[in-house]
Design an enzyme around this catalytic site. Structure first.
Site, PDB file in Angstrom:
ATOM      1  N   SER A  16      -6.226  35.257   6.745  1.00 21.97           N
ATOM      2  CA  SER A  16      -4.813  35.001   6.486  1.00 21.97           C
ATOM      3  C   SER A  16      -3.978  35.486   7.671  1.00 21.97           C
ATOM      4  O   SER A  16      -4.269  35.097   8.804  1.00 21.97           O
ATOM      5  CB  SER A  16      -4.415  35.689   5.174  1.00 21.97           C
ATOM      6  OG  SER A  16      -3.196  35.212   4.697  1.00 21.97           O
TER       7      SER A  16
ATOM      8  N   ASP B 297      -8.342  26.649  -1.159  1.00 20.62           N
ATOM      9  CA  ASP B 297      -7.203  27.382  -0.587  1.00 20.62           C
ATOM     10  C   ASP B 297      -6.103  26.391  -0.252  1.00 20.62           C
ATOM     11  O   ASP B 297      -6.203  25.638   0.711  1.00 20.62           O
ATOM     12  CB  ASP B 297      -7.668  28.121   0.673  1.00 20.62           C
ATOM     13  CG  ASP B 297      -6.564  28.983   1.303  1.00 20.62           C
ATOM     14  OD1 ASP B 297      -5.399  28.906   0.860  1.00 20.62           O
ATOM     15  OD2 ASP B 297      -6.887  29.743   2.237  1.00 20.62           O
TER      16      ASP B 297
ATOM     17  N   HIS C  97      -6.784  30.958  -1.978  1.00 21.46           N
ATOM     18  CA  HIS C  97      -6.642  31.774  -0.770  1.00 21.46           C
ATOM     19  C   HIS C  97      -7.315  33.144  -0.936  1.00 21.46           C
ATOM     20  O   HIS C  97      -7.822  33.722   0.031  1.00 21.46           O
ATOM     21  CB  HIS C  97      -5.155  31.938  -0.446  1.00 21.46           C
ATOM     22  CG  HIS C  97      -4.894  32.602   0.861  1.00 21.46           C
ATOM     23  ND1 HIS C  97      -5.400  32.136   2.044  1.00 21.46           N
ATOM     24  CD2 HIS C  97      -4.189  33.719   1.179  1.00 21.46           C
ATOM     25  CE1 HIS C  97      -5.006  32.931   3.041  1.00 21.46           C
ATOM     26  NE2 HIS C  97      -4.285  33.889   2.534  1.00 21.46           N
TER      27      HIS C  97
END
Lengths: 368, 368
Positions: free
Chosen positions: A143, A307, A340
């Site tokens: 991320s 995601d 995610h």
């Protein structure tokens, strides 16, 4: 493995905005031992709400990536020397908006300068220099951590042998900016935010809680929410016909929102999301290819099928550009339902891939 | 075509919760003429923030589905008699939380009873009875309008010849509930909300604005946001390094959030989202198939490929159940980049499909 958070203070740091922050402190943890050749160091870069405590136990709590880092794990602490630091602008020991502004004697609040992903990397570089680490076997993050790892390959192309970019992007998209903007507006709309000067009173807990609720929805997938909550009611078979909690998912989000307030600073939320939104590896110059001109880093890029916050196509864009330049890049789009969050929770395949990639990087470095 | 909004007042309505609301008023518009056989009536049911003004010009403004309803359009007002009413709990003329509570002389606020999609349908039925419409050629709606159309087929199976369900679902999912809950919490966290009693003062504009920002993100697709905004800055080539507006997408969301406050009541937001979240055609009984037991309605189900708020799989679930029961259902998953908004904006194919479906329904009804 019990670890403690250490910190280093530097005289100051010059920022991408042109501002200078003096002094600057960085909190970090380290696991394993640096070898004599100083060739086994790995930097772990954390995601939005992470901190320096990536592995082991600190105050009895496991680190946020403890399932990936430790003896015999993917990031094997018997083999590698691993460093993780809290990002610039954070609220877990590194200088951020809650830190004391030496020119006023009060917390910075909104007087804190706007920082960027490149500034975070700059502070990490200062820390590694301080620790006497001349090169990195790898820099790895998921991320926002992946943005830092990408930025490392561009800011210090000679320093990192490899970069592992997980569930990330080379530039924040309109939708990603939009979700962050909702969080910022929720915080700034809370009267307790008080223009960022709330450190003597009540923090803007309602606004920050709402921001976090939005975050949690985007971290999960439609499918993982269905599996985890579905339409399950808190009180079995009974709709309340009022505005207290009906569904488990409401209860979960409210809880996660209210809990976040106890460990995260609302102004850090503003600054760190802003750094994410500003992130564009090309700095608006257009071509990602030309950015990688001088980069000789080996890349491993990982995305997850469910995601939707950092969709696979964003990883694939990076991979395509690198392949077109004939650079060394491995890519896996891992099947997962976790959205995610997968990079934090769905780690069996991820572990094997990372382990293999680090091993082949070691062999390649040794063969040079 | 200039149209005016009319309204009817009834003595009261009994609600699914067991509560009774007295009196109850419903605002509606009608287009075209009811034929002598009273066989050409179509009910249009609106989505979350819609109202009775679906077509034509009222106060100089076109209706929310004016591109679908009018002379020669998909819902051809030269052929059909079309009715659209504001939903129960709304704030555009139909009784809702902003209406005067006769027992206090003040607006209901949170004393308004929790309402359901079935209650909305009930009030529409009362309106149609009042208008002397014994049968509907079709009931049609998108999003929450689709839930009402589905509920119509179950509540009054003998009354509707056909139902058109666009970008909708037979039950709200955990993710859909979660996004609504964020909006509700944002409103209720605004001190101006004041437990719902804000009608004498300032409405909770900041909270409602944030709720609407979240809404807009979910109505668009990642791709349509990229096309419409990308990373475009408001001031060309210049990041502000502050917390004013940097990106066009931020500016757009803030504007849409602040604009919504001028036309929508925050308490209606709470009540209508609650009705959506409560919506489960099976009422928790499990099997969707058994719910359609006595239903003889012809169905047209439409979804859009980029709609991630009401994803195609939710439409396909309805279609699968109906097909398994050998019921008359047509289904189209239309290619669009507009996300959930597609049913309002991307109407070329939708128009043709709806026009054809209405024509074949007419022929089938005539042949009976």
């Amino acid at each position: 493995m019990i670890v403690e958070t250490r910190s280093v203070r530097f005289a100051g740091i010059s920022l991408e905005s042109g501002a200078r922050l003096e002094p600057v402190e960085v909190a970090y943890q380290a696991y394993g031992e640096l070898n004599a050749a100083r060739s086994n160091a790995i930097l772990i870069t954390h995601a939005f709400s992470g901190d320096a405590h990536a592995a082991g136990l600190t105050d009895g709590k496991p680190g946020w990536w403890d399932n990936m880092i430790g003896p015999g794990k993917a990031f094997d602490t018997e083999r590698y020397f691993i460093v993780c630091s809290n990002v610039l602008g954070g609220c877990q020991g590194t200088t951020g908006p809650a830190s004391i502004n030496p020119s006023t004697g009060h917390p910075y609040g909104m007087l804190f300068p706007v920082i960027t992903i490149a500034d975070m990397v700059e502070l990490q570089k200062m820390l590694l220099d301080h620790l006497g680490i001349p090169q990195l076997l790898a820099v790895c993050g998921g991320s926002m951590g992946g943005m830092q790892a990408l930025q490392w390959s561009v800011s210090y192309p000679e320093m990192g042998h490899s970069a592992i970019i997980i569930a990330s992007t080379a530039r924040h998209s309109a939708q990603q900016i939009a979700f962050n903007e909702v969080g910022r507006q929720a915080i700034m709309a809370d009267p307790d935010w008080n223009g960022g000067a709330y450190y003597d009173g009540k923090p803007p807990g309602r606004g920050l809680g709402i921001a976090r609720m939005v975050g949690h929805i985007t971290y999960m997938s439609d499918e993982s929410m269905r599996e985890k909550f579905g339409r399950r009611l808190r009180e079995k078979d009974k709709l309340g016909f009022d505005f207290s909690v009906d569904f488990e998912v409401e209860s979960y989000l409210r809880y996660r929102g209210s809990q976040f307030v106890t460990r995260f600073d609302a102004n850090s939320y503003l600054y760190i999301t802003k750094a994410e939104d500003y992130f564009d590896l090309t700095r608006g110059s257009g071509s990602l290819g030309s950015i990688f001109e001088n980069v000789r880093t080996r890349f491993l890029v990982i995305s997850f099928t469910s995601d939707w916050l950092y969709p696979s196509y964003q990883s694939q864009e990076i991979v395509r550009v690198l392949r077109r330049r004939n650079q060394d890049v491995a890519y896996c789009d891992l099947q997962s339902n976790y959205g995610h969050d997968a990079f934090l929770v769905d780690i069996a395949e991820q572990s094997e891939i990372v382990r293999g990639f680090l091993g082949s990087t070691e062999r390649e470095v040794a063969a040079r």
